[in-house]
Design a protein around this motif. Sequence first.
Motif, PDB file in Angstrom:
ATOM      1  N   VAL A   1      -3.546  13.033  33.834  1.00 29.93           N
ATOM      2  CA  VAL A   1      -4.971  12.740  33.968  1.00 29.93           C
ATOM      3  C   VAL A   1      -5.292  11.503  33.143  1.00 29.93           C
ATOM      4  O   VAL A   1      -5.028  11.462  31.937  1.00 29.93           O
ATOM      5  N   ARG A   2      -5.871  10.486  33.801  1.00 30.54           N
ATOM      6  CA  ARG A   2      -6.201   9.238  33.122  1.00 30.54           C
ATOM      7  C   ARG A   2      -7.703   8.988  33.206  1.00 30.54           C
ATOM      8  O   ARG A   2      -8.292   9.062  34.280  1.00 30.54           O
ATOM      9  N   LEU A   3      -8.296   8.700  32.067  1.00 28.73           N
ATOM     10  CA  LEU A   3      -9.726   8.386  32.031  1.00 28.73           C
ATOM     11  C   LEU A   3     -10.000   7.092  32.778  1.00 28.73           C
ATOM     12  O   LEU A   3      -9.210   6.149  32.723  1.00 28.73           O
ATOM     13  N   ARG A   4     -11.117   7.041  33.467  1.00 30.60           N
ATOM     14  CA  ARG A   4     -11.534   5.803  34.087  1.00 30.60           C
ATOM     15  C   ARG A   4     -12.023   4.831  33.009  1.00 30.60           C
ATOM     16  O   ARG A   4     -12.417   5.235  31.910  1.00 30.60           O
ATOM     17  N   ALA A   5     -12.007   3.561  33.338  1.00 31.51           N
ATOM     18  CA  ALA A   5     -12.246   2.515  32.337  1.00 31.51           C
ATOM     19  C   ALA A   5     -13.571   2.665  31.605  1.00 31.51           C
ATOM     20  O   ALA A   5     -13.654   2.424  30.400  1.00 31.51           O
ATOM     21  N   ASN A   6     -14.613   3.053  32.306  1.00 29.70           N
ATOM     22  CA  ASN A   6     -15.938   3.112  31.684  1.00 29.70           C
ATOM     23  C   ASN A   6     -16.365   4.532  31.321  1.00 29.70           C
ATOM     24  O   ASN A   6     -17.532   4.763  30.993  1.00 29.70           O
ATOM     25  N   ALA A   7     -15.431   5.485  31.382  1.00 32.95           N
ATOM     26  CA  ALA A   7     -15.795   6.893  31.176  1.00 32.95           C
ATOM     27  C   ALA A   7     -16.399   7.149  29.798  1.00 32.95           C
ATOM     28  O   ALA A   7     -17.445   7.804  29.679  1.00 32.95           O
ATOM     29  N   MET A   8     -15.775   6.648  28.755  1.00 35.03           N
ATOM     30  CA  MET A   8     -16.257   6.913  27.398  1.00 35.03           C
ATOM     31  C   MET A   8     -17.640   6.312  27.183  1.00 35.03           C
ATOM     32  O   MET A   8     -18.522   6.930  26.577  1.00 35.03           O
ATOM     33  N   MET A   9     -17.844   5.102  27.689  1.00 37.69           N
ATOM     34  CA  MET A   9     -19.144   4.445  27.529  1.00 37.69           C
ATOM     35  C   MET A   9     -20.234   5.231  28.253  1.00 37.69           C
ATOM     36  O   MET A   9     -21.325   5.441  27.719  1.00 37.69           O
ATOM     37  N   LEU A  10     -19.928   5.682  29.472  1.00 34.85           N
ATOM     38  CA  LEU A  10     -20.907   6.435  30.245  1.00 34.85           C
ATOM     39  C   LEU A  10     -21.257   7.754  29.571  1.00 34.85           C
ATOM     40  O   LEU A  10     -22.433   8.135  29.494  1.00 34.85           O
ATOM     41  N   LEU A  11     -20.233   8.450  29.075  1.00 37.88           N
ATOM     42  CA  LEU A  11     -20.461   9.742  28.436  1.00 37.88           C
ATOM     43  C   LEU A  11     -21.292   9.593  27.162  1.00 37.88           C
ATOM     44  O   LEU A  11     -22.201  10.387  26.906  1.00 37.88           O
ATOM     45  N   GLN A  12     -20.973   8.594  26.354  1.00 32.83           N
ATOM     46  CA  GLN A  12     -21.734   8.397  25.118  1.00 32.83           C
ATOM     47  C   GLN A  12     -23.182   8.038  25.430  1.00 32.83           C
ATOM     48  O   GLN A  12     -24.117   8.543  24.793  1.00 32.83           O
ATOM     49  N   ARG A  13     -23.389   7.173  26.423  1.00 34.48           N
ATOM     50  CA  ARG A  13     -24.757   6.772  26.767  1.00 34.48           C
ATOM     51  C   ARG A  13     -25.566   7.964  27.266  1.00 34.48           C
ATOM     52  O   ARG A  13     -26.754   8.102  26.937  1.00 34.48           O
ATOM     53  N   ARG A  14     -24.940   8.835  28.060  1.00 33.47           N
ATOM     54  CA  ARG A  14     -25.647  10.014  28.549  1.00 33.47           C
ATOM     55  C   ARG A  14     -26.133  10.870  27.391  1.00 33.47           C
ATOM     56  O   ARG A  14     -27.288  11.324  27.363  1.00 33.47           O
ATOM     57  N   GLU A  15     -25.250  11.099  26.416  1.00 34.13           N
ATOM     58  CA  GLU A  15     -25.649  11.948  25.294  1.00 34.13           C
ATOM     59  C   GLU A  15     -26.736  11.277  24.463  1.00 34.13           C
ATOM     60  O   GLU A  15     -27.670  11.940  23.990  1.00 34.13           O
ATOM     61  N   LEU A  16     -26.618   9.957  24.256  1.00 37.20           N
ATOM     62  CA  LEU A  16     -27.624   9.254  23.466  1.00 37.20           C
ATOM     63  C   LEU A  16     -28.998   9.320  24.128  1.00 37.20           C
ATOM     64  O   LEU A  16     -30.019   9.469  23.451  1.00 37.20           O
ATOM     65  N   LEU A  17     -29.034   9.216  25.453  1.00 36.79           N
ATOM     66  CA  LEU A  17     -30.315   9.289  26.153  1.00 36.79           C
ATOM     67  C   LEU A  17     -30.950  10.668  26.006  1.00 36.79           C
ATOM     68  O   LEU A  17     -32.167  10.793  25.802  1.00 36.79           O
ATOM     69  N   VAL A  18     -30.122  11.717  26.101  1.00 38.39           N
ATOM     70  CA  VAL A  18     -30.640  13.078  25.933  1.00 38.39           C
ATOM     71  C   VAL A  18     -31.114  13.293  24.501  1.00 38.39           C
ATOM     72  O   VAL A  18     -32.196  13.840  24.255  1.00 38.39           O
ATOM     73  N   ALA A  19     -30.288  12.843  23.538  1.00 36.70           N
ATOM     74  CA  ALA A  19     -30.669  12.992  22.129  1.00 36.70           C
ATOM     75  C   ALA A  19     -31.921  12.179  21.828  1.00 36.70           C
ATOM     76  O   ALA A  19     -32.808  12.618  21.081  1.00 36.70           O
ATOM     77  N   GLY A  20     -32.018  10.980  22.415  1.00 35.20           N
ATOM     78  CA  GLY A  20     -33.186  10.140  22.201  1.00 35.20           C
ATOM     79  C   GLY A  20     -34.456  10.789  22.731  1.00 35.20           C
ATOM     80  O   GLY A  20     -35.512  10.733  22.089  1.00 35.20           O
ATOM     81  N   GLU A  21     -34.354  11.435  23.894  1.00 32.52           N
ATOM     82  CA  GLU A  21     -35.512  12.116  24.464  1.00 32.52           C
ATOM     83  C   GLU A  21     -35.948  13.283  23.581  1.00 32.52           C
ATOM     84  O   GLU A  21     -37.143  13.495  23.359  1.00 32.52           O
ATOM     85  N   ARG A  22     -34.964  14.024  23.057  1.00 36.93           N
ATOM     86  CA  ARG A  22     -35.288  15.162  22.189  1.00 36.93           C
ATOM     87  C   ARG A  22     -35.948  14.686  20.894  1.00 36.93           C
ATOM     88  O   ARG A  22     -36.955  15.254  20.447  1.00 36.93           O
ATOM     89  N   LEU A  23     -35.384  13.634  20.301  1.00 38.09           N
ATOM     90  CA  LEU A  23     -35.935  13.120  19.050  1.00 38.09           C
ATOM     91  C   LEU A  23     -37.295  12.455  19.263  1.00 38.09           C
ATOM     92  O   LEU A  23     -38.132  12.450  18.356  1.00 38.09           O
ATOM     93  N   ALA A  24     -37.503  11.894  20.451  1.00 36.84           N
ATOM     94  CA  ALA A  24     -38.799  11.268  20.741  1.00 36.84           C
ATOM     95  C   ALA A  24     -39.916  12.292  20.668  1.00 36.84           C
ATOM     96  O   ALA A  24     -41.012  12.015  20.150  1.00 36.84           O
ATOM     97  N   ASP A  25     -39.664  13.500  21.171  1.00 38.29           N
ATOM     98  CA  ASP A  25     -40.663  14.566  21.076  1.00 38.29           C
ATOM     99  C   ASP A  25     -40.890  14.975  19.632  1.00 38.29           C
ATOM    100  O   ASP A  25     -42.017  15.237  19.203  1.00 38.29           O
ATOM    101  N   GLU A  26     -39.798  15.033  18.869  1.00 42.94           N
ATOM    102  CA  GLU A  26     -39.889  15.455  17.469  1.00 42.94           C
ATOM    103  C   GLU A  26     -40.617  14.427  16.616  1.00 42.94           C
ATOM    104  O   GLU A  26     -41.427  14.772  15.745  1.00 42.94           O
ATOM    105  N   LEU A  27     -40.339  13.137  16.856  1.00 45.66           N
ATOM    106  CA  LEU A  27     -40.881  12.078  16.010  1.00 45.66           C
ATOM    107  C   LEU A  27     -42.182  11.487  16.543  1.00 45.66           C
ATOM    108  O   LEU A  27     -42.838  10.712  15.839  1.00 45.66           O
ATOM    109  N   SER A  28     -42.507  11.813  17.810  1.00 48.32           N
ATOM    110  CA  SER A  28     -43.680  11.214  18.477  1.00 48.32           C
ATOM    111  C   SER A  28     -43.550   9.694  18.508  1.00 48.32           C
ATOM    112  O   SER A  28     -44.520   8.954  18.282  1.00 48.32           O
ATOM    113  N   LYS A  29     -42.337   9.240  18.781  1.00 45.95           N
ATOM    114  CA  LYS A  29     -42.052   7.816  18.909  1.00 45.95           C
ATOM    115  C   LYS A  29     -41.175   7.595  20.135  1.00 45.95           C
ATOM    116  O   LYS A  29     -40.538   8.530  20.630  1.00 45.95           O
TER     117      LYS A  29
END
Length: 265
Positions: A162-190
Amino acid sequence: MIVRIAPRRAAVRDVDRTVATVAQGNRGRSSIDAHLRHDPSATQAFAEAHVRRLEMMRRAGIGIERDADGSWSIQADHLDRAIAYEMRALRDRPVEIETLSALPIAQLETADAATWLDREIGAAARLPVRDAGFGREVRSALDARRQWLVERELADVDGGKVRLRANAMMLLQRRELLVAGERLADELSKSFVEAKMGGAVEGRLTRRVDLASGRFALVEHSREFTLVPWRPVLERQIGKSVGGIMRAEGVNWRFGRDRSGPTIS
């Protein structure tokens, strides 16, 4: 949390040899400009990493002197001083403890994030894992993670591997950051703003955020915030104003009131 513990070694580093070589050809002086003249292919961040090493040795009382213009006086026995610094550090901290994952391994199998399991799957040389105890859990989790990645078209089966695709790590990290950013936006009201490559990161460092993709620094403005890769050097900067430039390898930080000091990569 998953950690790796490994013995540390006391040895002269490449950065020490480079400093000695640059100083030898520059009348016993070392500076960022001297490093860039010595190696025109070197980046500013690479040259400034040598300054950070010298500053650490100076603070340890190894006999490294910094002049008012930011240049350094390097003695002929610089490599001996470097090994003395390493020996002192080894006495104080004989092992290296690295956090591989802030989450338990069971949560990594299906995490929509760039996990330690993904880094192991994509690594050229993987960690040896025994088929017993926690090692058996790791083997099972890796198998489950490979299947998860293939099903989501983030990896391909190639000759039984099994070989990771070239952009897999970047895509996965960005997905998590967007979810975390949305959660923190509610918490911080920013509003959450993604850090862009080559863009400035400015604001107050308020805390560290542990995600499956790794550790991130929460930097706040008055109405918005961003998440950028964490560095241990940031521990002492929590609650303070920080600034830097987003690079592929992380943020090149500048600290202090006017942030005119050396860059921390």
